[in-house]
Design an enzyme around this catalytic site. Structure first.
Site, PDB file in Angstrom:
ATOM      1  N   LYS A 113      18.562  36.370  68.270  1.00  0.00           N
ATOM      2  CA  LYS A 113      19.296  37.280  67.387  1.00  0.00           C
ATOM      3  C   LYS A 113      18.605  38.623  67.234  1.00  0.00           C
ATOM      4  O   LYS A 113      19.269  39.622  66.967  1.00  0.00           O
ATOM      5  CB  LYS A 113      19.519  36.630  66.020  1.00  0.00           C
ATOM      6  CG  LYS A 113      20.541  35.500  66.091  1.00  0.00           C
ATOM      7  CD  LYS A 113      21.173  35.238  64.755  1.00  0.00           C
ATOM      8  CE  LYS A 113      22.311  34.252  64.890  1.00  0.00           C
ATOM      9  NZ  LYS A 113      22.880  33.867  63.599  1.00  0.00           N
ATOM     10  N   LYS A 200      26.486  28.174  74.476  1.00  0.00           N
ATOM     11  CA  LYS A 200      27.264  27.575  73.386  1.00  0.00           C
ATOM     12  C   LYS A 200      28.400  28.523  72.951  1.00  0.00           C
ATOM     13  O   LYS A 200      28.298  29.740  73.136  1.00  0.00           O
ATOM     14  CB  LYS A 200      26.356  27.247  72.192  1.00  0.00           C
ATOM     15  CG  LYS A 200      25.874  28.433  71.431  1.00  0.00           C
ATOM     16  CD  LYS A 200      25.220  28.056  70.097  1.00  0.00           C
ATOM     17  CE  LYS A 200      24.816  29.322  69.359  1.00  0.00           C
ATOM     18  NZ  LYS A 200      24.275  29.164  68.062  1.00  0.00           N
ATOM     19  N   LYS A 203      30.177  33.485  68.174  1.00  0.00           N
ATOM     20  CA  LYS A 203      30.831  34.772  67.952  1.00  0.00           C
ATOM     21  C   LYS A 203      30.007  35.902  68.542  1.00  0.00           C
ATOM     22  O   LYS A 203      30.545  36.865  69.047  1.00  0.00           O
ATOM     23  CB  LYS A 203      30.986  35.012  66.438  1.00  0.00           C
ATOM     24  CG  LYS A 203      32.103  34.204  65.828  1.00  0.00           C
ATOM     25  CD  LYS A 203      32.010  34.160  64.318  1.00  0.00           C
ATOM     26  CE  LYS A 203      30.987  33.165  63.840  1.00  0.00           C
ATOM     27  NZ  LYS A 203      31.002  32.855  62.411  1.00  0.00           N
TER      28      LYS A 203
HETATM   29  P1  TYM Z   1      26.631  29.216  61.523  1.00  0.00           P
HETATM   30  O1  TYM Z   1      27.357  29.996  60.474  1.00  0.00           O
HETATM   31  O2  TYM Z   1      26.248  29.940  62.769  1.00  0.00           O
HETATM   32  O3  TYM Z   1      27.456  27.950  61.948  1.00  0.00           O
HETATM   33  C1  TYM Z   1      27.980  27.028  61.005  1.00  0.00           C
HETATM   34  C2  TYM Z   1      27.853  25.623  61.551  1.00  0.00           C
HETATM   35  O4  TYM Z   1      28.514  25.517  62.826  1.00  0.00           O
HETATM   36  C3  TYM Z   1      27.618  24.937  63.778  1.00  0.00           C
HETATM   37  N1  TYM Z   1      27.918  25.498  65.116  1.00  0.00           N
HETATM   38  C4  TYM Z   1      28.155  24.770  66.214  1.00  0.00           C
HETATM   39  N2  TYM Z   1      28.208  23.432  66.407  1.00  0.00           N
HETATM   40  C5  TYM Z   1      28.501  22.994  67.655  1.00  0.00           C
HETATM   41  N3  TYM Z   1      28.751  23.811  68.711  1.00  0.00           N
HETATM   42  C6  TYM Z   1      28.700  25.163  68.566  1.00  0.00           C
HETATM   43  N4  TYM Z   1      28.975  25.959  69.600  1.00  0.00           N
HETATM   44  C7  TYM Z   1      28.403  25.695  67.267  1.00  0.00           C
HETATM   45  N5  TYM Z   1      28.282  26.951  66.765  1.00  0.00           N
HETATM   46  C8  TYM Z   1      27.984  26.815  65.445  1.00  0.00           C
HETATM   47  C9  TYM Z   1      26.235  25.337  63.301  1.00  0.00           C
HETATM   48  O5  TYM Z   1      25.248  24.462  63.823  1.00  0.00           O
HETATM   49  C10 TYM Z   1      26.386  25.221  61.805  1.00  0.00           C
HETATM   50  O6  TYM Z   1      26.198  23.874  61.392  1.00  0.00           O
HETATM   51  N6  TYM Z   1      21.959  29.037  59.796  1.00  0.00           N
HETATM   52  C11 TYM Z   1      23.279  28.482  59.660  1.00  0.00           C
HETATM   53  C12 TYM Z   1      23.880  28.617  58.264  1.00  0.00           C
HETATM   54  C13 TYM Z   1      23.057  28.038  57.157  1.00  0.00           C
HETATM   55  C14 TYM Z   1      22.809  26.664  56.931  1.00  0.00           C
HETATM   56  C15 TYM Z   1      22.040  26.626  55.734  1.00  0.00           C
HETATM   57  C16 TYM Z   1      23.198  25.485  57.586  1.00  0.00           C
HETATM   58  C17 TYM Z   1      22.441  28.751  56.167  1.00  0.00           C
HETATM   59  N7  TYM Z   1      21.846  27.904  55.317  1.00  0.00           N
HETATM   60  C18 TYM Z   1      21.634  25.407  55.197  1.00  0.00           C
HETATM   61  C19 TYM Z   1      22.764  24.279  57.044  1.00  0.00           C
HETATM   62  C20 TYM Z   1      21.997  24.239  55.875  1.00  0.00           C
HETATM   63  C21 TYM Z   1      24.204  29.216  60.610  1.00  0.00           C
HETATM   64  O7  TYM Z   1      23.968  30.334  60.973  1.00  0.00           O
HETATM   65  O8  TYM Z   1      25.341  28.523  60.885  1.00  0.00           O
END
Ligand code: TYM
Length: 339
Positions: A113, A200, A203
């Protein structure tokens, strides 16, 4: 009476549309877990500030994503908006002092990132917030003393850091105060981009690399029709990443399962036609997403009530966060005064 159920916490960033990776990797699981556990699901707007972003759009994106989650089956009472619970940031600060700087610089998401951040900003900008992001994520999880964290595979390293911080905290204060949370994966913890199955679905890679859960039917069909299947001669008989990704999406959608079985047989007999496979994938996704879109349309008629409900649930959930922060401040030697 105190809620005795084990607790589940997970969050999603309001950085844009919810895509099928988010849904199949995490949100689908969130919905199911609500039946058995005390669930806390956050729309994490503090996190969305770590990359260059449009200030004018953030608030609307936060609400839109919140509504999308409800349309997918998340109960409003499980939901909170992170910036309505400032204790997350307060606990994040405290955890900064229980986390090594070196460990943060080794996070693969920080490396990926920070490159994206430099490209998106005008002046090669990488915020300190981006480096510190996993510490705030740790606070999100531990503030509710979560037992389980349902996430996609890309979050495994962050979850490991959470466990490390909890352990260091516990041993520093001489008490097993925080439980070490466990990750939960769906059967499809890593949905790939249909345009490039070696990466993967996300966005940040650009529009063609993700399929929005609330995208128009025509767009979904078009993206599936142009999905990459085999990139060259595949004589091994092993399924390519692209084809496997398409099969996984049908299975995860829970739709068109009879066709799934017969297509799988075609594959095993060496007679699979990709055009047939793609048609079934598109039908399954359209069928599944149409149900969400109908609920989303109904929400659009009633946004004001739902906003009110989410503010109320954030206020309720905040009480849990406040209790934890109060205890933590006592444990680490800070002052707690009621003004
Ligand atoms: P974020 O917003 O990028 O994504 C939200 C959730 O979607 C899952 N995900 C995927 N799973 C499978 N295949 C994919 N291609 C894919 N893209 C996204 C992510 O693993 C996530 O579960 N850092 C986190 C947000 C966060 C968080 C937390 C998560 C902040 N605090 C506390 C768990 C607990 C994030 O950027 O997710």
């Amino acid at each position: 009476m105190e809620d005795q159920r084990k607790s589940v916490l997970s969050c999603i960033q309001p950085t844009g549309l919810m895509h099928l990776g988010n849904y199949f990797g995490a949100v689908q699981n969130w919905v199911k877990l609500q039946e058995e556990y005390r669930c806390f699901y956050g729309v994490v707007d503090y996190h969305a500030m770590t990359m260059p972003y449009d200030i004018k759009k953030l608030r609307n994106k936060t609400w839109d994503l919140t509504f999308d989650l409800v349309a997918c089956g998340i109960k409003p009472e499980s939901l909170f908006i992170q910036s309505l619970i400032p204790e997350h940031a307060e606990l994040g600060w405290i955890f900064n002092c229980f986390c090594s700087y070196g460990q943060l610089t080794r996070m693969t998401q920080f490396k990926d990132k920070s490159r994206d951040s430099q490209l998106k900003s005008k002046d090669n900008f990488i915020s300190a917030g981006l480096l510190d992001y996993p510490v705030l994520q740790t606070a999100d999880i531990l503030i509710y003393k979560a037992d389980y964290v349902p996430v996609g595979k890309d979050q495994d390293q962050h979850l490991e850091l959470t466990r490390d911080i909890a352990q260091r905290f516990n041993s520093s204060v001489g008490k097993e105060y925080f439980v070490l949370p466990e990750g939960l994966h769906t059967e499809t913890p890593k949905i790939k981009s249909t345009a490039d199955p070696s990466r993967k679905m996300s966005k940040s890679a650009g529009e063609k690399h993700y399929i929005g859960v609330f995208s128009e039917e025509q767009r979904i069909r078009k993206q599936i029709r142009s999905a990459v299947t085999d990139t060259g001669e595949n004589t091994s008989g092993k399924m390519s990443e692209g084809v496997e990704n398409l099969f996984q999406m049908i299975k995860a959608s829970g739709k068109q399962l009879d066709s799934y079985n017969s297509l799988m047989q075609d594959f095993e007999n060496g007679g699979l036609k990709y055009s047939d496979l793609k048609e079934v994938v598109a039908d399954a996704l359209v069928e599944m997403t149409n149900e969400f879109k109908e609920k989303r349309d109904a929400i659009n008629e009633n946004k004001r009530d739902l906003k009110y409900q989410i503010k109320q649930s954030s206020e309720e959930i905040r009480k849990v966060a406040q209790d934890t922060v109060k205890e933590v401040k006592d444990l680490v030697g800070l002052l707690n005064v009621k003004f």
